[in-house]
Design a protein around this motif. Structure first.
Motif, PDB file in Angstrom:
ATOM      1  N   ASP A 213       0.825  -1.196   0.000  1.00 29.32           N
ATOM      2  CA  ASP A 213       0.000   0.000   0.000  1.00 29.32           C
ATOM      3  C   ASP A 213       0.870   1.261   0.000  1.00 29.32           C
ATOM      4  OD1 ASP A 213      -2.556   1.373   0.115  1.00 29.32           O
ATOM      5  OD2 ASP A 213      -1.984   1.915   2.159  1.00 29.32           O
ATOM      6  N   LEU A 214       1.954   1.247   0.757  1.00 31.27           N
ATOM      7  CA  LEU A 214       2.861   2.396   0.752  1.00 31.27           C
ATOM      8  C   LEU A 214       3.526   2.569  -0.606  1.00 31.27           C
ATOM      9  CD1 LEU A 214       4.571   2.153   4.254  1.00 31.27           C
ATOM     10  CD2 LEU A 214       2.979   3.895   3.463  1.00 31.27           C
ATOM     11  N   ALA A 215       3.906   1.464  -1.236  1.00 29.70           N
ATOM     12  CA  ALA A 215       4.499   1.547  -2.573  1.00 29.70           C
ATOM     13  C   ALA A 215       3.493   2.097  -3.579  1.00 29.70           C
ATOM     14  CB  ALA A 215       4.991   0.167  -3.009  1.00 29.70           C
ATOM     15  N   GLN A 216       2.255   1.630  -3.503  1.00 25.62           N
ATOM     16  CA  GLN A 216       1.196   2.127  -4.389  1.00 25.62           C
ATOM     17  C   GLN A 216       0.955   3.611  -4.144  1.00 25.62           C
ATOM     18  OE1 GLN A 216      -2.217   2.558  -2.915  1.00 25.62           O
ATOM     19  NE2 GLN A 216      -2.745   3.700  -4.316  1.00 25.62           N
ATOM     20  N   ALA A 217       0.957   4.036  -2.880  1.00 28.56           N
ATOM     21  CA  ALA A 217       0.730   5.445  -2.563  1.00 28.56           C
ATOM     22  C   ALA A 217       1.861   6.327  -3.083  1.00 28.56           C
ATOM     23  CB  ALA A 217       0.577   5.620  -1.054  1.00 28.56           C
ATOM     24  N   SER A 218       3.072   5.799  -3.099  1.00 29.95           N
ATOM     25  CA  SER A 218       4.187   6.605  -3.607  1.00 29.95           C
ATOM     26  C   SER A 218       4.085   6.818  -5.111  1.00 29.95           C
ATOM     27  CB  SER A 218       5.519   5.939  -3.263  1.00 29.95           C
ATOM     28  OG  SER A 218       5.714   4.774  -4.025  1.00 29.95           O
ATOM     29  N   VAL A 219       3.456   5.884  -5.809  1.00 29.70           N
ATOM     30  CA  VAL A 219       3.309   5.996  -7.263  1.00 29.70           C
ATOM     31  C   VAL A 219       2.081   6.825  -7.629  1.00 29.70           C
ATOM     32  CG1 VAL A 219       2.918   4.693  -9.384  1.00 29.70           C
ATOM     33  CG2 VAL A 219       4.531   3.835  -7.684  1.00 29.70           C
ATOM     34  N   THR A 220       0.960   6.548  -6.994  1.00 22.79           N
ATOM     35  CA  THR A 220      -0.300   7.197  -7.377  1.00 22.79           C
ATOM     36  C   THR A 220      -0.603   8.473  -6.597  1.00 22.79           C
ATOM     37  OG1 THR A 220      -1.633   5.962  -5.790  1.00 22.79           O
ATOM     38  CG2 THR A 220      -1.288   4.961  -7.970  1.00 22.79           C
ATOM     39  N   GLY A 221      -0.020   8.620  -5.413  1.00 25.75           N
ATOM     40  CA  GLY A 221      -0.325   9.775  -4.575  1.00 25.75           C
ATOM     41  C   GLY A 221      -1.598   9.617  -3.773  1.00 25.75           C
ATOM     42  N   TYR A 222      -2.231   8.436  -3.828  1.00 30.97           N
ATOM     43  CA  TYR A 222      -3.464   8.189  -3.078  1.00 30.97           C
ATOM     44  C   TYR A 222      -3.197   7.153  -1.996  1.00 30.97           C
ATOM     45  CZ  TYR A 222      -8.054   6.656  -1.689  1.00 30.97           C
ATOM     46  OH  TYR A 222      -9.155   6.326  -0.935  1.00 30.97           O
ATOM     47  N   CYS A 223      -3.569   7.485  -0.781  1.00 32.35           N
ATOM     48  CA  CYS A 223      -3.443   6.560   0.347  1.00 32.35           C
ATOM     49  C   CYS A 223      -4.783   6.545   1.077  1.00 32.35           C
ATOM     50  CB  CYS A 223      -2.330   7.020   1.283  1.00 32.35           C
ATOM     51  SG  CYS A 223      -2.173   6.040   2.775  1.00 32.35           S
ATOM     52  N   PRO A 224      -5.390   5.376   1.250  1.00 29.71           N
ATOM     53  CA  PRO A 224      -6.688   5.314   1.928  1.00 29.71           C
ATOM     54  C   PRO A 224      -6.653   5.899   3.340  1.00 29.71           C
ATOM     55  CG  PRO A 224      -6.211   3.226   0.855  1.00 29.71           C
ATOM     56  CD  PRO A 224      -4.974   4.052   0.753  1.00 29.71           C
ATOM     57  N   LEU A 225      -5.592   5.629   4.087  1.00 32.34           N
ATOM     58  CA  LEU A 225      -5.495   6.177   5.445  1.00 32.34           C
ATOM     59  C   LEU A 225      -5.400   7.695   5.404  1.00 32.34           C
ATOM     60  CD1 LEU A 225      -5.242   5.860   8.483  1.00 32.34           C
ATOM     61  CD2 LEU A 225      -2.789   5.451   8.170  1.00 32.34           C
ATOM     62  N   ALA A 226      -4.637   8.232   4.473  1.00 34.58           N
ATOM     63  CA  ALA A 226      -4.525   9.683   4.344  1.00 34.58           C
ATOM     64  C   ALA A 226      -5.875  10.301   4.005  1.00 34.58           C
ATOM     65  CB  ALA A 226      -3.495  10.040   3.280  1.00 34.58           C
ATOM     66  N   ALA A 227      -6.638   9.656   3.147  1.00 27.72           N
ATOM     67  CA  ALA A 227      -7.964  10.166   2.798  1.00 27.72           C
ATOM     68  C   ALA A 227      -8.878  10.190   4.019  1.00 27.72           C
ATOM     69  CB  ALA A 227      -8.574   9.330   1.683  1.00 27.72           C
ATOM     70  N   MET A 228      -8.824   9.139   4.830  1.00 28.05           N
ATOM     71  CA  MET A 228      -9.656   9.095   6.042  1.00 28.05           C
ATOM     72  C   MET A 228      -9.223  10.169   7.040  1.00 28.05           C
ATOM     73  SD  MET A 228     -10.397   5.087   6.798  1.00 28.05           S
ATOM     74  CE  MET A 228      -8.773   4.441   6.467  1.00 28.05           C
ATOM     75  N   LEU A 229      -7.917  10.354   7.184  1.00 25.69           N
ATOM     76  CA  LEU A 229      -7.437  11.367   8.121  1.00 25.69           C
ATOM     77  C   LEU A 229      -7.806  12.774   7.662  1.00 25.69           C
ATOM     78  CD1 LEU A 229      -3.926   9.880   8.932  1.00 25.69           C
ATOM     79  CD2 LEU A 229      -5.883  10.032  10.481  1.00 25.69           C
ATOM     80  N   ARG A 230      -7.764  13.014   6.361  1.00 26.00           N
ATOM     81  CA  ARG A 230      -8.156  14.328   5.832  1.00 26.00           C
ATOM     82  C   ARG A 230      -9.633  14.591   6.111  1.00 26.00           C
ATOM     83  NH1 ARG A 230      -6.427  18.462   4.824  1.00 26.00           N
ATOM     84  NH2 ARG A 230      -7.270  18.846   2.786  1.00 26.00           N
ATOM     85  N   LYS A 231     -10.477  13.563   5.938  1.00 22.40           N
ATOM     86  CA  LYS A 231     -11.901  13.728   6.222  1.00 22.40           C
ATOM     87  C   LYS A 231     -12.150  13.961   7.711  1.00 22.40           C
ATOM     88  CE  LYS A 231     -13.891  11.419   2.288  1.00 22.40           C
ATOM     89  NZ  LYS A 231     -14.848  10.454   1.793  1.00 22.40           N
ATOM     90  N   ALA A 232     -11.240  13.442   8.548  1.00 23.99           N
ATOM     91  CA  ALA A 232     -11.358  13.637   9.997  1.00 23.99           C
ATOM     92  C   ALA A 232     -10.872  15.014  10.426  1.00 23.99           C
ATOM     93  CB  ALA A 232     -10.578  12.551  10.735  1.00 23.99           C
ATOM     94  N   GLY A 233     -10.292  15.766   9.480  1.00 26.98           N
ATOM     95  CA  GLY A 233      -9.891  17.129   9.788  1.00 26.98           C
ATOM     96  C   GLY A 233      -8.426  17.327  10.109  1.00 26.98           C
ATOM     97  N   VAL A 234      -7.600  16.324   9.880  1.00 25.42           N
ATOM     98  CA  VAL A 234      -6.164  16.455  10.133  1.00 25.42           C
ATOM     99  C   VAL A 234      -5.548  17.297   9.012  1.00 25.42           C
ATOM    100  CG1 VAL A 234      -3.998  15.194  10.441  1.00 25.42           C
ATOM    101  CG2 VAL A 234      -6.130  14.220  11.296  1.00 25.42           C
ATOM    102  N   GLN A 235      -4.621  18.163   9.400  1.00 21.76           N
ATOM    103  CA  GLN A 235      -3.974  19.064   8.442  1.00 21.76           C
ATOM    104  C   GLN A 235      -3.189  18.273   7.404  1.00 21.76           C
ATOM    105  OE1 GLN A 235      -1.149  21.626  10.345  1.00 21.76           O
ATOM    106  NE2 GLN A 235      -0.609  22.683   8.474  1.00 21.76           N
ATOM    107  N   ALA A 236      -3.296  18.696   6.141  1.00 19.77           N
ATOM    108  CA  ALA A 236      -2.588  18.025   5.048  1.00 19.77           C
ATOM    109  C   ALA A 236      -1.095  18.304   5.152  1.00 19.77           C
ATOM    110  CB  ALA A 236      -3.105  18.513   3.708  1.00 19.77           C
ATOM    111  N   GLY A 237      -0.315  17.311   4.732  1.00 22.31           N
ATOM    112  CA  GLY A 237       1.129  17.486   4.643  1.00 22.31           C
ATOM    113  C   GLY A 237       1.523  17.663   3.187  1.00 22.31           C
ATOM    114  N   ALA A 238       2.802  17.621   2.925  1.00 29.85           N
ATOM    115  CA  ALA A 238       3.297  17.846   1.564  1.00 29.85           C
ATOM    116  C   ALA A 238       2.976  16.685   0.630  1.00 29.85           C
ATOM    117  CB  ALA A 238       4.800  18.089   1.600  1.00 29.85           C
ATOM    118  N   ALA A 239       2.940  15.463   1.141  1.00 31.11           N
ATOM    119  CA  ALA A 239       2.776  14.297   0.276  1.00 31.11           C
ATOM    120  C   ALA A 239       1.326  14.037  -0.132  1.00 31.11           C
ATOM    121  CB  ALA A 239       3.340  13.058   0.970  1.00 31.11           C
ATOM    122  N   PHE A 240       0.392  14.287   0.746  1.00 31.91           N
ATOM    123  CA  PHE A 240      -1.001  13.912   0.474  1.00 31.91           C
ATOM    124  C   PHE A 240      -1.909  15.134   0.440  1.00 31.91           C
ATOM    125  CE2 PHE A 240       0.797  10.127   2.621  1.00 31.91           C
ATOM    126  CZ  PHE A 240       0.731   9.263   1.556  1.00 31.91           C
TER     127      PHE A 240
END
Length: 72
Positions: free
Chosen positions: A43-70
């Motif tokens: 999943d981490l390898a896939q996220a590095s290629v596509t820029g999409y991470c399911p955990l990052a998407a859930m954290l963004r919806k929860a209101g966590v501040q975005a970082g540079a990667a996601f």
């Protein structure tokens, strides 16, 4: 020390912790636990290629501040 945690740091902290725990469980309990570490690594390898991470998407919806990667 930066008191603001962002999505990037949380993704790395969560996946790293779960990978270490699953490897320990694979050693101590049953080898099938290695599959969880392999899945998270893939999943981490896939996220590095596509820029999409399911955990990052859930954290963004929860209101966590975005970082540079996601960023959206």
């Amino acid at each position: 020390m930066n008191k603001h945690i962002n999505v990037d740091r949380l993704v790395l902290a969560c996946t790293g912790t779960v990978i270490v725990v699953s490897i320990l469980l694979g050693i101590l309990v049953h080898p099938y636990w290695y599959a969880l570490a392999a899945f998270l690594g893939a999943d981490l390898a896939q996220a590095s290629v596509t820029g999409y991470c399911p955990l990052a998407a859930m954290l963004r919806k929860a209101g966590v501040q975005a970082g540079a990667a996601f960023r959206d």
